[in-house]
Design an enzyme around this catalytic site. Structure first.
Site, short mmCIF file in Angstrom:
data_model
loop_
_atom_site.label_atom_id
_atom_site.label_comp_id
_atom_site.label_asym_id
_atom_site.label_seq_id
_atom_site.Cartn_x
_atom_site.Cartn_y
_atom_site.Cartn_z
N THR A 202 -9.88 -5.38 2.01
CA THR A 202 -10.75 -5.66 3.15
C THR A 202 -11.40 -4.80 3.78
O THR A 202 -11.99 -4.95 4.74
CB THR A 202 -9.77 -6.65 4.02
OG1 THR A 202 -8.78 -5.75 4.54
CG2 THR A 202 -9.26 -7.81 3.29
N GLY B 265 -4.41 -4.54 -3.77
CA GLY B 265 -5.35 -3.36 -3.89
C GLY B 265 -4.59 -2.03 -4.14
O GLY B 265 -4.10 -1.50 -3.58
N HIS B 266 -4.89 -1.66 -5.60
CA HIS B 266 -4.23 -0.55 -6.15
C HIS B 266 -5.19 0.46 -6.58
O HIS B 266 -5.91 0.05 -7.53
CB HIS B 266 -3.34 -1.14 -7.52
CG HIS B 266 -2.22 -2.13 -6.97
ND1 HIS B 266 -1.55 -2.77 -7.85
CD2 HIS B 266 -1.78 -2.67 -5.58
CE1 HIS B 266 -0.87 -3.90 -7.38
NE2 HIS B 266 -1.09 -3.59 -6.14
N ARG C 120 -5.55 0.55 8.45
CA ARG C 120 -4.18 0.22 8.36
C ARG C 120 -3.41 0.43 9.64
O ARG C 120 -3.95 1.65 10.15
CB ARG C 120 -3.55 0.67 7.41
CG ARG C 120 -3.95 0.03 6.00
CD ARG C 120 -3.46 0.90 4.72
NE ARG C 120 -4.15 0.21 3.37
CZ ARG C 120 -4.13 1.20 2.31
NH1 ARG C 120 -3.80 2.35 2.45
NH2 ARG C 120 -4.58 0.46 1.30
N ASP D 141 0.90 -1.22 0.13
CA ASP D 141 -0.10 0.03 0.02
C ASP D 141 0.90 1.33 -0.13
O ASP D 141 0.54 2.40 0.50
CB ASP D 141 -1.03 -0.10 1.15
CG ASP D 141 -1.84 -1.26 1.11
OD1 ASP D 141 -2.27 -1.61 0.17
OD2 ASP D 141 -2.17 -1.76 2.37
N LYS E 254 1.66 2.09 -5.20
CA LYS E 254 2.23 1.43 -6.35
C LYS E 254 1.38 1.66 -7.75
O LYS E 254 1.98 1.92 -8.63
CB LYS E 254 2.43 0.00 -6.34
CG LYS E 254 3.42 -0.46 -5.21
CD LYS E 254 3.53 -2.01 -4.98
CE LYS E 254 2.33 -2.62 -4.32
NZ LYS E 254 2.08 -2.15 -3.02
P1 GDP Z 1 -0.72 0.12 -3.43
O1 GDP Z 1 -1.31 -0.99 -2.96
O2 GDP Z 1 0.70 0.31 -3.40
O3 GDP Z 1 -1.14 0.49 -4.99
O4 GDP Z 1 -1.36 1.51 -2.69
P2 GDP Z 1 -2.77 1.61 -2.23
O5 GDP Z 1 -3.80 2.20 -3.68
O6 GDP Z 1 -3.29 0.36 -1.64
O7 GDP Z 1 -2.78 2.67 -1.12
C1 GDP Z 1 -2.26 3.92 -1.47
C2 GDP Z 1 -3.08 4.99 -1.04
O8 GDP Z 1 -2.63 6.40 -1.23
C3 GDP Z 1 -4.48 4.88 -2.10
O9 GDP Z 1 -5.83 5.48 -1.64
C4 GDP Z 1 -3.73 6.35 -3.23
O10 GDP Z 1 -4.90 6.89 -3.85
C5 GDP Z 1 -3.43 7.16 -2.06
N1 GDP Z 1 -2.05 7.98 -2.69
C6 GDP Z 1 -1.04 7.62 -3.50
N2 GDP Z 1 0.08 8.39 -3.67
C7 GDP Z 1 -0.49 9.37 -2.67
C8 GDP Z 1 0.12 10.67 -2.34
O11 GDP Z 1 1.05 11.07 -2.82
N3 GDP Z 1 -0.55 11.32 -1.32
C9 GDP Z 1 -1.66 11.04 -0.85
N4 GDP Z 1 -2.46 11.71 0.14
N5 GDP Z 1 -2.43 9.95 -1.40
C10 GDP Z 1 -1.65 9.10 -2.03
P1 IMO Z 2 -0.94 -3.95 -2.27
O1 IMO Z 2 -0.46 -4.92 -3.73
C1 IMO Z 2 -0.92 -4.72 2.11
C2 IMO Z 2 -0.99 -8.84 3.68
C3 IMO Z 2 -2.38 -9.11 4.43
C4 IMO Z 2 -1.54 -10.07 5.51
C5 IMO Z 2 -0.58 -10.73 4.73
C6 IMO Z 2 -0.79 -12.05 4.09
O2 IMO Z 2 -2.30 -3.55 -2.07
O3 IMO Z 2 0.25 -3.47 -1.43
P2 IMO Z 2 -2.41 -13.00 2.20
O4 IMO Z 2 -3.96 -12.88 1.74
O5 IMO Z 2 -1.61 -12.43 1.11
O6 IMO Z 2 -2.17 -14.33 2.40
O7 IMO Z 2 -1.98 -12.08 3.39
O8 IMO Z 2 -0.05 -9.95 3.67
N1 IMO Z 2 -1.20 -8.42 2.39
C7 IMO Z 2 -1.28 -6.83 2.03
N2 IMO Z 2 -1.00 -5.73 2.86
N3 IMO Z 2 -1.07 -4.59 0.71
C8 IMO Z 2 -1.32 -5.56 0.12
O9 IMO Z 2 -1.08 -5.63 -1.38
C9 IMO Z 2 -1.34 -6.86 0.43
N4 IMO Z 2 -1.30 -8.05 0.15
C10 IMO Z 2 -1.50 -8.93 1.23
O10 IMO Z 2 -2.87 -7.98 5.08
O11 IMO Z 2 -1.15 -9.44 6.59
MG MG Z 3 -2.87 -1.65 -1.67
#
Ligand code: GDP
Ligand code: IMO
Ligand code: MG
Length: 430
Positions: A301, A40-41, A305, A13, A16
């Site tokens: 989910t 979850g991106h 966090r 998270d 990416k």
């Molecule tokens: P990923 O799993 O690495 O793709 O990241 P997620 O999408 O799960 O979580 C990153 C969250 O931060 C998302 O809600 C994005 O929209 C948000 N986000 C990404 N870059 C920035 C930033 O520079 N500033 C803020 N405030 N939010 C950001």
């Molecule tokens: P992105 O790509 C954050 C965590 C779960 C749990 C552990 C194992 O959005 O960064 P799993 O279901 O993979 O067997 O769970 O890994 N986890 C993540 N935490 N971002 C994710 O993906 C995750 N994918 C799995 O919360 O602790």
């Molecule tokens: Mg994510």
């Protein structure tokens, strides 16, 4: 011309999705190489938010997107994600999406086993998985009893594959006192989804080899983060795949010489979803501040966090384990307005100072962070699009992070919006 791998450098998270979407403008092919719909991106484009779990983040731009062999694919989840995006106006056809014929399938039996094990585990042993069946599917893959995408095209050999898998799973279910699974039901589950998946089936290794030979740019999209890596992470509180950059090649069928630049996506503070050690966690008003300002809720989910200060020790280690060339520092704006900001620069373990995360579970739980305190800034960085827009103190924070982790900042992200991104050094033109 460089091919770029994007990986998370913390516990996932990090942002990416946003960075892959931004970079994909310059790429010809975007490929996922591990993980599944545990990811979850989030992409935000002109105020519209797109949430992707299995699809590579390049699909929103209509770029050729490949789900590589290293991914575990829940066919039902894939079909519903394609439908969901269609409702948002993103048309996904076999022209832009290909799924590796040798990718492993996640079946309902995996999802059920994941949940069963998590629910049965004690508080200390629970991993806090996404209950998507990721672990059990990878177990079946290395256990050589998985059903793979191409098996859907060979319905006459499928019953044999199912039997082989059920010998294992039904023994387990019996032991847990759960009802067994009928081979017939599993066959029907797969046959029902086959025709929706098969149009996307292709040879990942070949598509990418052709792209490489034609001098096209490949962008590899990692899921999760290095501290969730099955070898290098906080084992056993990790996911079931290798999340480090080295997996990028094996997870889609290319050699390591196809990778030129490794971009580590790094949040300006630290978060973690699920159980496991987190040395800089702040279970106090600082953690609340970061969580509220950063909207730190899981995409998959909806779980809150856990939040804490930036941990330079783990990111410095990730720079090594993933061979990071440069980082994209994200969510700097979340730190706006803090009087002071702490950075963890080392740990104390049983009275001794160490500068790495030890491998043992017990030691990981015992390390006490050693902090440096930096002054914060009162101005806003939110939405900044040039380096010159940043307050002096924010620049100092960024420079100090670079120094502590031993890698330069190539990109800086200042909001969820696609274009609120500052380019310092273009990874594709390394
Ligand atoms: P990923 O799993 O690495 O793709 O990241 P997620 O999408 O799960 O979580 C990153 C969250 O931060 C998302 O809600 C994005 O929209 C948000 N986000 C990404 N870059 C920035 C930033 O520079 N500033 C803020 N405030 N939010 C950001
Ligand atoms: P992105 O790509 C954050 C965590 C779960 C749990 C552990 C194992 O959005 O960064 P799993 O279901 O993979 O067997 O769970 O890994 N986890 C993540 N935490 N971002 C994710 O993906 C995750 N994918 C799995 O919360 O602790
Ligand atoms: Mg994510």
């Amino acid at each position: 011309m460089a091919n770029v791998v994007v990986v998370g450098s913390q516990w996932g998270d990090e942002g990416k999705g946003k960075i892959v979407d931004w970079l994909s403008e310059q790429a010809d092919v975007i490929v996922r190489f591990q993980g599944g719909h545990n990811a979850g991106h989030t992409l935000v484009i002109d105020g519209v938010s797109y949430k992707l779990s299995l699809l590579p983040s390049g699909v929103v731009r209509g770029k050729l997107s490949v789900i590589g062999n290293g991914v575990v694919v829940d066919p039902h989840a894939l079909v519903s994600e394609i439908e969901r995006l269609k409702e948002q106006g993103v048309e996904i056809t076999p022209d832009i999406l290909r799924v590796a014929d040798n990718a492993t399938l996640i079946l309902s039996v995996h999802r059920e086993l994941d949940a069963l094990r998590e629910n049965a585990a004690s508080k200390e042993n629970r991993i806090g998985t996404t209950k998507r069946g990721i672990g059990p599917a990878y177990e079946d893959k290395v256990g050589r009893r998985a059903v793979r995408v191409m098996d859907l095209a060979n319905l006459e050999t499928l019953p044999g594959k199912i039997d082989r898998m059920l010998v294992h799973h039904n023994a387990l279910l019996r032991g847990l006192g759960e009802p067994e699974i009928s081979a017939d039901d599993l066959y029907k589950e797969l046959a029902s989804v086959a025709e929706k998946i098969l149009p996307y089936m292709d040879r990942s290794w070949q598509i990418l080899d052709e792209a490489r030979r034609a001098g096209k740019r490949i962008l590899f999209e990692g899921a999760q983060g290095a501290l969730l890596d099955n070898d290098h992470g906080t084992y056993p509180f990790v996911t079931s795949s290798n999340t480090v950059s080295g997996q990028a090649a094996a997870g889609c069928g290319l050699g390591p010489n196809s990778i030129d630049y490794v971009l580590g996506i790094t949040k300006a503070y630290t978060t973690r979803v699920g159980e496991g050690p987190f040395p800089t966690e702040q279970q106090n008003e600082v953690g609340e501040f970061l969580g509220t300002r950063g909207h730190e809720f899981g995409v998959v989910t909806g779980r809150k966090r856990r939040c804490g200060w930036f941990d330079a020790v783990i990111v410095r280690q990730t720079v090594c384990t993933s061979g990071i060339s440069g980082i994209a520092l994200t969510k700097l704006d979340v730190l706006d307005g803090l009087d002071e900001i702490k950075i963890c620069v080392g740990y104390e373990l049983d009275g001794e100072r160490i500068d790495y995360l030890p491998a043992s579970q017990g030691a990981q739980a015992r390390v006490v962070p050693i902090y440096e305190t930096l002054p914060g800034w009162k101005e806003t960085t939110k939405g900044a699009r040039s380096w010159a827009d940043l307050p002096a103190q924010a620049v100092k924070y960024v420079r100090h992070v670079e120094e502590l982790i031993g890698a330069p900042v190539a990109l800086l992200s200042t909001s969820p919006e696609r274009d609120d991104t500052i380019l310092v050094q273009n990874p594709f033109q390394d």
